[in-house]
Scaffold this motif. Structure first.
Motif, short mmCIF file in Angstrom:
data_model
loop_
_atom_site.label_atom_id
_atom_site.label_comp_id
_atom_site.label_asym_id
_atom_site.label_seq_id
_atom_site.Cartn_x
_atom_site.Cartn_y
_atom_site.Cartn_z
N ASP A 103 0.84 -1.21 0.00
CA ASP A 103 0.00 0.00 0.00
C ASP A 103 0.87 1.26 0.00
OD1 ASP A 103 -2.28 1.51 0.05
OD2 ASP A 103 -2.65 1.29 2.19
N THR A 104 0.40 2.27 -0.70
CA THR A 104 1.07 3.58 -0.66
C THR A 104 0.00 4.64 -0.43
OG1 THR A 104 0.81 4.02 -3.03
CG2 THR A 104 2.79 2.83 -2.37
N GLN B 15 -1.45 12.02 -2.12
CA GLN B 15 -2.58 12.79 -2.66
C GLN B 15 -2.16 13.59 -3.88
OE1 GLN B 15 -2.87 15.84 0.48
NE2 GLN B 15 -4.90 14.99 0.80
N THR B 16 -3.17 14.16 -4.53
CA THR B 16 -2.90 15.08 -5.64
C THR B 16 -1.96 16.18 -5.15
OG1 THR B 16 -5.15 14.65 -6.39
CG2 THR B 16 -4.01 16.52 -7.38
N ASP C 70 -6.65 13.87 6.44
CA ASP C 70 -6.95 12.46 6.74
C ASP C 70 -6.59 12.14 8.18
OD1 ASP C 70 -7.80 11.43 4.15
OD2 ASP C 70 -5.75 11.82 3.49
N ARG D 77 -11.25 9.98 6.42
CA ARG D 77 -11.01 11.38 6.06
C ARG D 77 -11.53 12.28 7.17
NH1 ARG D 77 -9.53 12.96 0.86
NH2 ARG D 77 -10.35 14.99 1.42
O1 PRX Z 1 -8.08 10.29 1.73
C1 PRX Z 1 -6.84 9.85 1.18
C2 PRX Z 1 -7.10 8.81 0.10
O2 PRX Z 1 -7.20 9.54 -1.11
C3 PRX Z 1 -6.94 10.92 -0.88
C4 PRX Z 1 -6.18 11.53 -2.00
O3 PRX Z 1 -6.92 11.45 -3.17
P1 PRX Z 1 -6.35 12.07 -4.51
O4 PRX Z 1 -5.86 13.43 -4.26
O5 PRX Z 1 -7.39 11.87 -5.54
O6 PRX Z 1 -5.10 11.18 -4.84
C5 PRX Z 1 -5.26 9.80 -5.00
C6 PRX Z 1 -4.00 9.13 -5.47
C7 PRX Z 1 -2.74 9.58 -4.89
C8 PRX Z 1 -6.17 10.95 0.42
O7 PRX Z 1 -6.24 12.21 1.04
N1 PRX Z 1 -6.00 7.86 -0.01
C9 PRX Z 1 -4.97 7.85 -0.87
N2 PRX Z 1 -4.18 6.77 -0.67
C10 PRX Z 1 -4.70 6.10 0.37
C11 PRX Z 1 -5.85 6.80 0.80
N3 PRX Z 1 -6.59 6.38 1.85
C12 PRX Z 1 -6.19 5.26 2.49
N4 PRX Z 1 -5.10 4.55 2.12
C13 PRX Z 1 -4.33 4.91 1.08
N5 PRX Z 1 -3.28 4.20 0.72
#
Ligand code: PRX
Length: 567
Positions: free
Chosen positions: A347-348, A351-352, A434, A449
């Motif tokens: 898992d990684t 966010q954007t 988060d 979140r």
């Molecule tokens: O809430 C977290 C969740 O996705 C959010 C970011 O979404 P976005 O900006 O669209 O980017 C997605 C791809 C990088 C985060 O704030 N999130 C992302 N990765 C995880 C996650 N929640 C749980 N576990 C993760 N590995």
């Protein structure tokens, strides 16, 4: 040999200059991601190496070497310059996962303009708010999507050019439209790449928040430093790997790790522009001998659902490493992967806004199923108290995730929205919004979140955006949009609606409303469930209390209702 070596040793001796040195970059130099993803790889003697293996739903395949990526992107860059694109102009990519999307991204960056990729399933309204915020000058799109641009054209005087990359000459072009096809051009060998510097803007990705319109996350060319090193150490890409990132470049994973990361390392990657099914995916892996696979929990859960028998029909022995991002990766999915692929999904979390991976599981480090892992070397990450923002030192206690904002790929601002950007920082921490706890061995455990944003299948949907769009439907008086649990997508969009007088609450109207949102916003934002109510719960000041509705959907305690308006 794994690229990261020992995580603990890397943490102890970390400096971002490790990546700068490997990329032959010195502070103050020119740094252009487009050049790094193509020209530099060719200069290293790998021009004939495959960069892209592409396949679509009809089984058509295309392949591009790094030298072809270099020349094709030069050609696109030269065309953009010819029509007047200058450094820092916004150029939108509004396409399915076709080769032009990948080549166009590199080409735009070479001109010094800002690439603005937008998910091709967006409806006209989703498209409009994003183009309007960025005041986009050029949009590159396909025949099948141009109708959505035409619909909103009048509202966009700043949009000078609509370039259609697959026009067959059959239908007439409309105002501001032109045709550009890589097949009809002589590809350009020499292109004067814009001398962008570390802080020159590169990519603008849109993300949704709880309130307000979507925010344009501004990244810069220096982000390469983080993206390169995280790709190398977390995804562990090696010279002979065949890499498959399943994300669409309309979203950040599809650019940071679906273009920039692998190509700056000179790695061959595959793209499948075809709908999801377990058979489609497994046969794609088998056929292309995919060795490293970066995907998302919703896809993994869908594969789980398809069952173990289907995997047995395919030879998956090519896979050597797998990772996941975008939403919580439940422990069952990790354990399932260990059973059927003989390895876990690593898992990684990022966010954007962060532009690159923040908290990860690393090859060679023990995976605890259900945990996101530990901060990338060089990243100061912790959890802070939800009210005081003081660092929490107690293992297992839940707080807000917090990072020291000092890594290269961190966003530089939200486009034309510096105020919201500033609101993300408290006491020197960047707060991604988060919640998590940290165990005594330093592993992070995501708990949810900190806002009402809905993460459906790894895509963020703003309840505000859906509510605003619902209000444009003739039957809707008021609405409240929340998440509801879902086996595969983790959560989906649910709308509570009060109707205007004269409209009848029935299934037919429900379908019409769903479809209205699908077309206007996107299939992701479409409510999977519409519930008609007489009245929505509101505070005395008239604010709709989504929290109550959400708690009801999730079977949680409703909590404090003292501000609820009286009957
Ligand atoms: O809430 C977290 C969740 O996705 C959010 C970011 O979404 P976005 O900006 O669209 O980017 C997605 C791809 C990088 C985060 O704030 N999130 C992302 N990765 C995880 C996650 N929640 C749980 N576990 C993760 N590995």
């Amino acid at each position: 040999m794994i690229n990261i070596g020992s995580y603990e040793e890397r943490v102890k001796n970390f400096d971002w200059s490790i990546a700068e040195k490997e990329l032959d970059y010195t502070q103050g130099d020119v740094i252009n991601i487009g050049w790094y993803c193509s020209d530099r790889i060719c200069q290293q003697g790998k021009g004939d190496k495959l960069a892209l293996i592409w396949e679509n739903a009809m089984g058509v395949e295309k392949r591009y070497t790094f030298d072809e990526v270099r020349r094709a992107s030069n050609t696109i860059g030269a065309h953009l310059r010819e029509i007047g694109v200058e450094a820092e102009d916004r150029v939108c990519l509004f396409m399915d996962k076709i080769p032009e999307l990948y080549l166009g991204f590199v080409g735009i960056l070479k001109t010094g303009a800002i690439a603005q990729p937008l998910f091709s399933a967006f409806g006209d309204e989703s498209l409009h708010v994003r183009l309007d915020n960025a005041k986009t000058k050029v949009i590159m799109t396909q025949r099948k999507h141009v109708g959505k641009v035409r619909k909103i054209l009048e509202k966009m005087p700043y949009l000078e050019h609509i370039i259609i990359v697959d026009h067959d000459g059959k239908k007439p072009l409309k105002e501001r439209e032109s045709v550009f096809s890589l097949n009809d051009r002589e590809w350009i060998d020499d292109f004067d790449i814009h001398p962008t510097k570390a802080e020159s803007p590169s990519v603008l990705h849109y993300t949704s928040g709880t309130t307000g319109q979507p925010k344009g996350v501004k990244h810069v060319h220096y982000s390469l430093i983080s993206q390169y090193l995280t790709t190398k150490w977390v995804l562990d890409l090696q010279e002979d790997d065949i890499y498959w990132c399943t994300a669409d470049p309309g979203w950040v994973t599809g650019t940071s790790y679906g273009i920039i990361g692998p190509w700056s390392l000179g790695i061959t990657q595959c793209v499948l522009d075809k709908g999801f099914s377990a058979e489609n995916w497994y046969s794609f892996i088998e056929k292309n001998r995919v060795s490293m696979w970066y995907s998302a929990p919703t896809a993994i859960r869908s594969l789980m659902k398809a069952g173990d028998e289907v995997i047995k029909k395919y030879d998956m022995s090519c896979l050597r490493h797998m990772a996941s991002v975008g939403e919580p990766l439940n422990s069952e999915a990790v354990i399932w992967a260990e059973k059927v692929f003989n390895m876990p999904f690593y898992d990684t979390y990022w966010q954007t806004e962060t532009g690159s991976m923040m908290i990860c599981n690393y090859p060679g480090m023990k995976v605890k199923p259900g945990s996101m892992g530990k901060p990338f070397p060089g990243i100061t990450g912790t959890v802070v108290d939800i009210e005081t923002f003081e660092e929490i030192n107690e293992p297992g206690k839940v707080g807000l995730i917090a990072f020291k904002p000092d890594w290269p790929a961190m966003m530089r601002t939200y486009w034309d929205n510096e105020e919201t950007y500033q609101s993300k920082f408290v006491k020197g921490w960047y707060l991604p919004g988060d919640r998590s706890s940290i165990d005594k061995e330093g592993y992070f455990w995501f708990t949810g979140r900190d806002d009402d944003v809905i993460n459906t299948g790894g895509h963020l949907v703003s309840p505000f955006e859906v509510e605003s769009a619902l209000l444009e439907h003739e039957a809707v008086a008021e609405s409240a949009v929340v998440s509801k649990p879902d086996d595969v997508n983790m959560e989906v969009v649910k709308a509570f609606i009060t109707l205007k007088p004269g409209f009848e609450a029935n299934a037919d109207l429900e379908l019409k409303i769903m479809n209205f949102i699908r077309k206007k916003l996107s299939p992701l934002a479409m409510p999977q469930d519409v519930e008609y109510v007489e009245k929505l719960p509101k505070t005395r000041s008239g604010k709709i209390m989504r929290r109550l509705l959400k708690a009801q959907e999730w079977g949680e305690e409703i909590g404090d209702t003292s501000t609820l308006e009286d009957d």
